[in-house]
Scaffold this motif. Structure first.
Motif, PDB file in Angstrom:
ATOM      1  N   ASP A  61      47.110  19.772  30.723  1.00 61.26           N
ATOM      2  CA  ASP A  61      46.545  19.361  32.019  1.00 61.26           C
ATOM      3  C   ASP A  61      45.549  20.401  32.511  1.00 61.26           C
ATOM      4  O   ASP A  61      44.456  20.078  32.975  1.00 61.26           O
ATOM      5  N   ALA A 116      42.308  20.272  30.595  1.00 63.74           N
ATOM      6  CA  ALA A 116      41.476  19.126  30.983  1.00 63.74           C
ATOM      7  C   ALA A 116      40.808  19.401  32.323  1.00 63.74           C
ATOM      8  O   ALA A 116      39.625  19.119  32.528  1.00 63.74           O
ATOM      9  N   HIS A 128      49.986  13.712  22.619  1.00 68.00           N
ATOM     10  CA  HIS A 128      49.751  13.767  24.058  1.00 68.00           C
ATOM     11  C   HIS A 128      48.261  13.601  24.332  1.00 68.00           C
ATOM     12  O   HIS A 128      47.440  14.065  23.559  1.00 68.00           O
ATOM     13  N   HIS A 129      47.955  12.928  25.429  1.00 69.29           N
ATOM     14  CA  HIS A 129      46.566  12.627  25.777  1.00 69.29           C
ATOM     15  C   HIS A 129      46.400  12.797  27.280  1.00 69.29           C
ATOM     16  O   HIS A 129      47.183  12.243  28.045  1.00 69.29           O
ATOM     17  N   VAL A 130      45.448  13.599  27.683  1.00 70.74           N
ATOM     18  CA  VAL A 130      45.144  13.773  29.106  1.00 70.74           C
ATOM     19  C   VAL A 130      43.754  13.212  29.363  1.00 70.74           C
ATOM     20  O   VAL A 130      42.796  13.551  28.655  1.00 70.74           O
ATOM     21  N   PHE A 131      43.644  12.363  30.377  1.00 70.16           N
ATOM     22  CA  PHE A 131      42.357  11.746  30.706  1.00 70.16           C
ATOM     23  C   PHE A 131      41.325  12.798  31.113  1.00 70.16           C
ATOM     24  O   PHE A 131      41.671  13.854  31.632  1.00 70.16           O
ATOM     25  N   ARG A 132      40.059  12.459  30.917  1.00 69.34           N
ATOM     26  CA  ARG A 132      38.960  13.252  31.475  1.00 69.34           C
ATOM     27  C   ARG A 132      39.096  13.151  33.000  1.00 69.34           C
ATOM     28  O   ARG A 132      39.261  12.056  33.532  1.00 69.34           O
ATOM     29  N   PRO A 133      39.047  14.285  33.696  1.00 68.79           N
ATOM     30  CA  PRO A 133      39.378  14.238  35.138  1.00 68.79           C
ATOM     31  C   PRO A 133      38.239  13.714  36.010  1.00 68.79           C
ATOM     32  O   PRO A 133      37.849  14.354  36.983  1.00 68.79           O
ATOM     33  N   ASP A 180      38.394  10.320  36.957  1.00 70.97           N
ATOM     34  CA  ASP A 180      38.983   9.106  37.516  1.00 70.97           C
ATOM     35  C   ASP A 180      38.312   7.814  37.027  1.00 70.97           C
ATOM     36  O   ASP A 180      38.415   6.777  37.669  1.00 70.97           O
ATOM     37  N   SER A 181      37.610   7.894  35.886  1.00 67.08           N
ATOM     38  CA  SER A 181      37.049   6.671  35.303  1.00 67.08           C
ATOM     39  C   SER A 181      38.163   5.940  34.547  1.00 67.08           C
ATOM     40  O   SER A 181      39.224   6.498  34.310  1.00 67.08           O
ATOM     41  N   ASP A 182      37.905   4.678  34.164  1.00 67.99           N
ATOM     42  CA  ASP A 182      38.906   3.907  33.428  1.00 67.99           C
ATOM     43  C   ASP A 182      39.070   4.458  32.024  1.00 67.99           C
ATOM     44  O   ASP A 182      38.104   4.533  31.274  1.00 67.99           O
ATOM     45  N   GLN A 183      40.276   4.855  31.685  1.00 69.14           N
ATOM     46  CA  GLN A 183      40.548   5.351  30.338  1.00 69.14           C
ATOM     47  C   GLN A 183      41.910   4.835  29.925  1.00 69.14           C
ATOM     48  O   GLN A 183      42.771   4.626  30.766  1.00 69.14           O
ATOM     49  N   LEU A 206      45.424   5.282  27.642  1.00 69.38           N
ATOM     50  CA  LEU A 206      46.269   6.276  26.990  1.00 69.38           C
ATOM     51  C   LEU A 206      46.361   5.946  25.502  1.00 69.38           C
ATOM     52  O   LEU A 206      46.657   4.817  25.142  1.00 69.38           O
ATOM     53  N   VAL A 235      48.297   7.763  23.172  1.00 68.54           N
ATOM     54  CA  VAL A 235      49.431   8.437  22.542  1.00 68.54           C
ATOM     55  C   VAL A 235      50.009   7.521  21.466  1.00 68.54           C
ATOM     56  O   VAL A 235      50.179   6.325  21.697  1.00 68.54           O
ATOM     57  N   ASN A 268      56.908   9.189  27.595  1.00 65.30           N
ATOM     58  CA  ASN A 268      56.021   8.019  27.590  1.00 65.30           C
ATOM     59  C   ASN A 268      56.786   6.701  27.575  1.00 65.30           C
ATOM     60  O   ASN A 268      56.344   5.727  28.162  1.00 65.30           O
ATOM     61  N   ARG A 289      49.920   9.167  36.532  1.00 67.96           N
ATOM     62  CA  ARG A 289      50.318  10.571  36.545  1.00 67.96           C
ATOM     63  C   ARG A 289      49.107  11.435  36.915  1.00 67.96           C
ATOM     64  O   ARG A 289      48.035  11.241  36.349  1.00 67.96           O
ATOM     65  N   MET A 301      46.840  15.067  37.343  1.00 67.69           N
ATOM     66  CA  MET A 301      46.515  16.165  36.436  1.00 67.69           C
ATOM     67  C   MET A 301      47.532  17.289  36.506  1.00 67.69           C
ATOM     68  O   MET A 301      47.769  17.977  35.530  1.00 67.69           O
ATOM     69  N   VAL A 302      48.122  17.516  37.665  1.00 72.57           N
ATOM     70  CA  VAL A 302      49.142  18.561  37.762  1.00 72.57           C
ATOM     71  C   VAL A 302      50.495  17.874  37.934  1.00 72.57           C
ATOM     72  O   VAL A 302      50.758  17.246  38.949  1.00 72.57           O
ATOM     73  N   HIS A 357      43.314  14.315  40.406  1.00 70.76           N
ATOM     74  CA  HIS A 357      42.711  13.482  39.362  1.00 70.76           C
ATOM     75  C   HIS A 357      43.788  12.828  38.522  1.00 70.76           C
ATOM     76  O   HIS A 357      44.865  13.389  38.338  1.00 70.76           O
ATOM     77  N   ARG A 358      43.430  11.651  38.013  1.00 68.69           N
ATOM     78  CA  ARG A 358      44.359  10.920  37.171  1.00 68.69           C
ATOM     79  C   ARG A 358      44.374  11.523  35.774  1.00 68.69           C
ATOM     80  O   ARG A 358      43.335  11.682  35.151  1.00 68.69           O
ATOM     81  N   ALA A 359      45.566  11.860  35.278  1.00 68.15           N
ATOM     82  CA  ALA A 359      45.679  12.444  33.937  1.00 68.15           C
ATOM     83  C   ALA A 359      46.190  11.434  32.932  1.00 68.15           C
ATOM     84  O   ALA A 359      45.993  11.590  31.732  1.00 68.15           O
ATOM     85  N   GLY A 360      46.880  10.407  33.425  1.00 67.97           N
ATOM     86  CA  GLY A 360      47.424   9.404  32.525  1.00 67.97           C
ATOM     87  C   GLY A 360      47.809   8.179  33.318  1.00 67.97           C
ATOM     88  O   GLY A 360      48.043   8.259  34.531  1.00 67.97           O
ATOM     89  N   GLN A 361      47.830   7.014  32.647  1.00 66.01           N
ATOM     90  CA  GLN A 361      48.158   5.778  33.349  1.00 66.01           C
ATOM     91  C   GLN A 361      48.820   4.795  32.387  1.00 66.01           C
ATOM     92  O   GLN A 361      48.400   4.676  31.245  1.00 66.01           O
TER      93      GLN A 361
END
Lengths: 252, 507
Positions: free
Chosen positions: A91, A94, A115-120, A122-125, A127, A129, B417, B433, B435-436, B466-470
């Motif tokens: 985290d 990222a 493990h996968h952390v989105f680019r911060p 807030d665009s649509d991404q 997961l 994993v 997960n 989830r 970022m922190v 920020h969103r880290a996972g969804q």
């Protein structure tokens, strides 16, 4: 010529005695059998426990060989354990780099995303994993391949994903030697056009490489104006890999 | 100029941690120490408060050392804590009187029944927002005063002090017996059953009902605001905030507006919904609680759905049954099977919390057949957390009249997960989830940093999120309905297990 290492000899003797005692042995039993002081035996057992070779029974008084000891060739770190140890540091990477971060490990010739952390931003991404990546064509894969001694995990065929994918085994060997020398792996349009990446190996107990952590993003953000991987990002990725490794090596 | 950081001290149920955050709200270092869980009798759970303070004195310097920083680079300390765990200590010597009695402890079950009398468990809900259960502090404090010889007299003479863990930490940070400050914050005070939820002051009617002398109680302060300057561990650094762990997580998730909610998955799990300046009274088993108070501004309130046993069910699976070696391995084991095989585990280890509040309930494994393997049980363990969340979300939606559209999650179990996907499937909304994941500590840091001007305002903090996972829902509605119906049937089977004639006497 260097002499033999006494503590390893003693550890081997402890393992032999435990292997012969299906009900397990206590510290005193082992100390008496080997003529060693209790604190010495205790230290050896504690280390063997930490590396996963011995287990304590529910009373904590007896030690025996672990199931994992009989399956040493298999992977010793649970992938979900790797994720839970990596999550905070991934985290943080990222968020500092502003890029997508993944942790991966080598399974049967493929990199599995643990493990996968989105680019911060807030665009649509989505997961990813559990999905796989070709190890020869990405930074994560090269970072683990470079430290794989077995050769068993090497991909059989080097498929091309772009015109820049390394498909020649000799060139891949050279590239992996360079990764070992630098301590990190780079990716430059080898998997996807316009994308670059940086990854570093994660070392568990004893220096075993258990996976890699890395970031991926558009070339203009990952590389400098001379198309070299940015040194500040390399430093961040390596520090992240080191922090995850430290977490794994620490006793909890 | 060297970079500055805020230190969050998270005094949790299992461990005490210090985490440093930078100006962008990014985690830069973590140090952690576990403390012993003491189980002197069935249903009793205690901590050694002296051990906990020793751990604080170790983890704070360790976190600073980890990044080779100087103590002078710490601009503020934010404290967050396991809530409701109760302690009395000697004002003069600084020694705890016995062990701290932990929030999971059920020794006050008989006392609760007596106090509820004919009026029932909600007799104080108008005043304090909470039902009478073994969960909150006041019954525990009363129990300690009743069962320690001579203690009530010492309490009335002002020789002993009461506090939850943040009070104990602040008192020790500010010198302990040498002038230690005896304070609490509104969020922690809102969990005692002694504070009036409207006036935010100790209420004489509640003090009388629980027979608690006012002299033992700390002064109530806002959650964010300079409490004092530390003289121990980090001398010269200001203590800028104290708030209960779940309220801290709400703050760390930047849920600053009415209607925003988060759920934190740890030992227990807690869903909190910000209700603004309005005190919403639940008719569906939710608690009314203070979310936070910043300086002299009016307090913000929240509705809370508390689940007592979620992560601790995984710990039991690991330590009690020995079926896995580490908590994370439960996901690996659960993935060896396709579904729960018809098995459901309702972990009513210390009764059931929200929305049922049944203290006489005890856990069951329902639907056992010869087909069930440890893989199915691992699934059932994880799914128990999902089903409990669904019960709470349904109750929350009914109370607030607004359906939840997405769930913000945090805490250690968000690394799982399988569980996160199951949650999305069951709730039929996206699970997000940030970022922190360490939002409890982040919230304490945010509140402390605001108090000393390290961060200017709430909007600035929001931009750090920020969103880290969804995880997106993907379950057949019929299957969802069947699974939930099975769960509800299993829950029914936990009720009425402890009968009044077999409840242990609270000697």
């Amino acid at each position: 010529m260097p002499g033999s290492v006494q503590s390893i000899e003693r550890a081997a003797a402890v393992l032999r005695l435990l292997a012969a005692a299906p009900n397990g042995l206590g510290v005193a039993d082992l100390g008496n059998a080997l003529g060693l002081a209790k604190p010495t035996v205790h230290g050896i057992l504690k280390t063997l426990h930490q590396v996963g070779f011995v287990e304590q029974d529910h009373t904590g008084a007896h030690y025996r060989l672990s199931d994992a000891f009989g399956r040493l060739g298999e992977t010793y770190l649970d992938p979900n354990e790797l994720r839970s140890r990596a999550i905070n540091w991934a985290d943080s990477l990222a968020s500092r780099s502003g890029e997508v971060v993944r942790v991966g490990r080598l399974v049967e010739g493929k990199v599995v995303v643990v493990h996968h952390v989105f680019r911060p931003d807030d665009s649509d991404q989505d997961l990813d994993v559990g999905t796989t990546l070709p190890p020869h064509a990405c930074a994560l894969g090269k970072a683990v391949l470079a430290f794989d001694a077995s050769g068993a995990a090497r991909p059989g065929r080097l498929d091309a994903y772009t015109t820049r994918t390394i498909v020649d085994p000799a060139r891949l060997a050279e590239e992996l030697m360079a990764v070992r020398a630098k301590g990190w792996a780079g990716e430059f349009e080898e998997h996807t056009v316009e994308l670059a990446g940086i990854a570093a190996p994660i070392r568990g107990l004893g220096g075993l490489v258990v996976g890699a952590v890395g970031l991926t993003g558009r070339i203009e953000r990952i590389c400098d104006s001379r198309l070299r991987h940015r040194s500040d990002l390399i430093t961040m990725v390596r520090a992240t890999a080191e922090a995850i490794g430290r977490d794994l090596r620490e006793e909890r | 100029m060297a970079e500055q950081y805020v230190a969050a001290v998270d005094q949790g149920t299992n461990s005490t941690r210090c985490i440093l955050f930078d100006r962008r709200g990014r985690l830069v270092s973590v140090a952690q120490r576990e403390h012993r869980q003491l189980f002197p009798r069935p249903g009793w759970v205690e901590h050694d408060a002296a051990e906990i303070w020793r751990n604080v004195t170790r983890v704070v310097p360790a976190a600073i050392r980890q990044i080779a920083a100087e103590p002078s680079q710490i601009v503020a300390i934010g404290i967050t804590n396991q809530r409701e765990t109760s302690l009395l200590w000697d004002r003069r010597t600084g020694q705890p009187v016995g062990h701290a009695v932990v929030w999971q402890d059920t020794r006050t079950d008989r006392l609760i029944t007596e106090l509820a009398g004919d009026e029932g468990p909600d007799r104080f809900a108008d005043l304090c927002g909470l039902p009478l259960t073994t969960y909150f502090s006041a019954p525990r404090l009363r129990w300690m005063l009743d069962h320690t010889p001579g203690l009530r007299a010492r309490a009335e003479r002002g020789e002993v002090l009461f506090g939850t863990m943040e009070s104990w930490l602040i008192w020790n940070f500010t010198g302990g017996p040498q002038g230690g400050l005896h304070v609490t914050d509104v969020t922690n005070a809102s969990r005692t059953m002694l504070m009036n939820i409207e006036t935010l002051e100790w209420d004489d009617r509640l003090l009388a009902a629980f027979d608690v002398p006012r002299s033992v109680l700390p002064e109530i302060r806002p959650s964010s605001g300079v409490f004092a300057t530390a003289t121990e561990v980090l001398p010269g650094v200001r203590i800028g905030a104290a708030l209960g762990d779940q309220q801290a997580a709400l703050f760390g998730q930047t849920c600053f507006s009415p209607g925003e909610a988060k759920c934190t998955y740890g030992t227990g799990s807690f869903l909190l919904l910000h209700t603004g300046k309005e005190i919403v009274r639940s008719t569906h088993g939710m608690l009314t609680t203070v979310a936070y108070q910043i300086g002299s501004e009016p307090a913000a309130y929240a509705l809370e759905g508390s689940m007592a046993v979620t992560g601790s069910l995984v710990q039991w699976f690991r330590d009690g049954l020995g079926l896995i070696h580490t908590a994370a391995e439960i996901e690996t084991l659960a993935r060896t099977v396709e579904d729960n095989g018809g098995a459901y585990i309702v972990p009513a280890f210390s009764g059931l919390f929200a929305p049922h509040w049944r203290s006489e309930a005890r856990g069951v494994i329902a639907g056992l057949t010869g087909y069930i393997t440890k893989g199915h049980l691992a699934r059932a363990v994880l799914e128990a957390t999902g089903f409990q969340t669904l019960e709470v979300v349904n109750a929350m939606n009914a109370d607030s009249g607004i359906a939840l559209t997405a769930l913000k999650v945090d805490g250690g179990m968000t690394a799982n997960n399988l569980l996160m996907q199951f949650l999305a499937d069951l709730l039929d909304v996206p699970v997000v989830r940030p970022m922190v994941t360490e939002t409890v500590s982040l919230g304490a840091a945010y509140a402390a940093g605001l108090a000393v001007g390290y961060w200017p305002d709430l909007e600035g903090l929001r931009s750090n999120w920020h969103r880290a996972g969804q995880w997106l829902p993907n379950m057949d509605p019929d299957r969802r309905a069947t699974e939930y119906a099975n769960w509800q049937a299993a829950v029914q089977r936990t009720f009425g297990w402890i009968r009044p004639d077999q409840a242990r006497s609270d000697q």
